[in-house]
Scaffold this motif. Structure first.
Motif, mmCIF file in Angstrom:
data_model
loop_
_atom_site.group_PDB
_atom_site.id
_atom_site.type_symbol
_atom_site.label_atom_id
_atom_site.label_comp_id
_atom_site.label_asym_id
_atom_site.label_seq_id
_atom_site.Cartn_x
_atom_site.Cartn_y
_atom_site.Cartn_z
ATOM 1 N N VAL A 13 0.442 -0.141 5.263
ATOM 2 C CA VAL A 13 -0.529 -0.788 4.374
ATOM 3 C C VAL A 13 -1.943 -0.810 4.923
ATOM 4 C CG1 VAL A 13 1.215 -2.212 3.259
ATOM 5 C CG2 VAL A 13 -0.031 -3.116 5.210
ATOM 6 N N LYS A 18 -2.652 -7.555 7.143
ATOM 7 C CA LYS A 18 -2.221 -7.589 5.746
ATOM 8 C C LYS A 18 -0.734 -7.881 5.605
ATOM 9 C CE LYS A 18 -5.634 -4.298 4.001
ATOM 10 N NZ LYS A 18 -5.803 -3.077 3.221
ATOM 11 N N VAL A 37 3.654 -8.803 1.769
ATOM 12 C CA VAL A 37 2.423 -8.010 1.694
ATOM 13 C C VAL A 37 1.734 -8.311 0.369
ATOM 14 C CG1 VAL A 37 3.244 -6.156 3.187
ATOM 15 C CG2 VAL A 37 3.625 -5.997 0.752
ATOM 16 N N ASP A 38 0.497 -7.882 0.245
ATOM 17 C CA ASP A 38 -0.235 -8.078 -1.003
ATOM 18 C C ASP A 38 0.442 -7.316 -2.140
ATOM 19 O OD1 ASP A 38 -2.156 -9.644 0.252
ATOM 20 O OD2 ASP A 38 -3.414 -7.910 0.729
ATOM 21 N N ASP A 41 -0.043 -3.606 -2.326
ATOM 22 C CA ASP A 41 0.559 -2.792 -1.273
ATOM 23 C C ASP A 41 2.084 -2.742 -1.320
ATOM 24 O OD1 ASP A 41 -1.920 -2.179 -0.174
ATOM 25 O OD2 ASP A 41 -1.917 -3.988 1.052
ATOM 26 N N LYS A 44 3.722 0.688 -1.523
ATOM 27 C CA LYS A 44 3.661 1.488 -0.298
ATOM 28 C C LYS A 44 4.807 1.144 0.641
ATOM 29 C CE LYS A 44 -1.374 1.675 -0.349
ATOM 30 N NZ LYS A 44 -2.590 1.239 0.357
#
Length: 79
Positions: A13, A18, A37-38, A41, A44
């Motif tokens: 990421v 993050k 994670v956000d 992201d 990913k």
């Protein structure tokens, strides 16, 4: 194990800042690693058809073989 997962996901990421990894022991031999994670992201980390997530779980399983514990990796969004 937490550092390993944080490193792998951080590289995917774009930075360890993050990624949040929390560890919860369900029993003596079972440990749950929750990766947050956000929302942008999450794709990913999971990958197409979950292949990257499966690979992360395989690496953790291999790395934990000598510890005598079972690690479960859960992936989710950060609040």
């Amino acid at each position: 194990m937490e550092n390993l997962v944080k490193y792998i996901v951080g590289e995917l990421v774009g930075g360890d800042d993050k990624v949040t990894v929390t560890t919860t022991e369900e029993s003596e031999k079972v440990v749950v690693l929750t990766v947050a994670v956000d929302k942008a992201d999450i794709g990913k980390v999971i990958g197409k058809n979950g292949k990257i997530a499966h690979s992360i779980r395989t690496i953790v399983k291999s790395a934990s073989a000598k510890t005598g514990k079972r690690f479960i990796v859960k992936i989710g969004e950060r609040d």
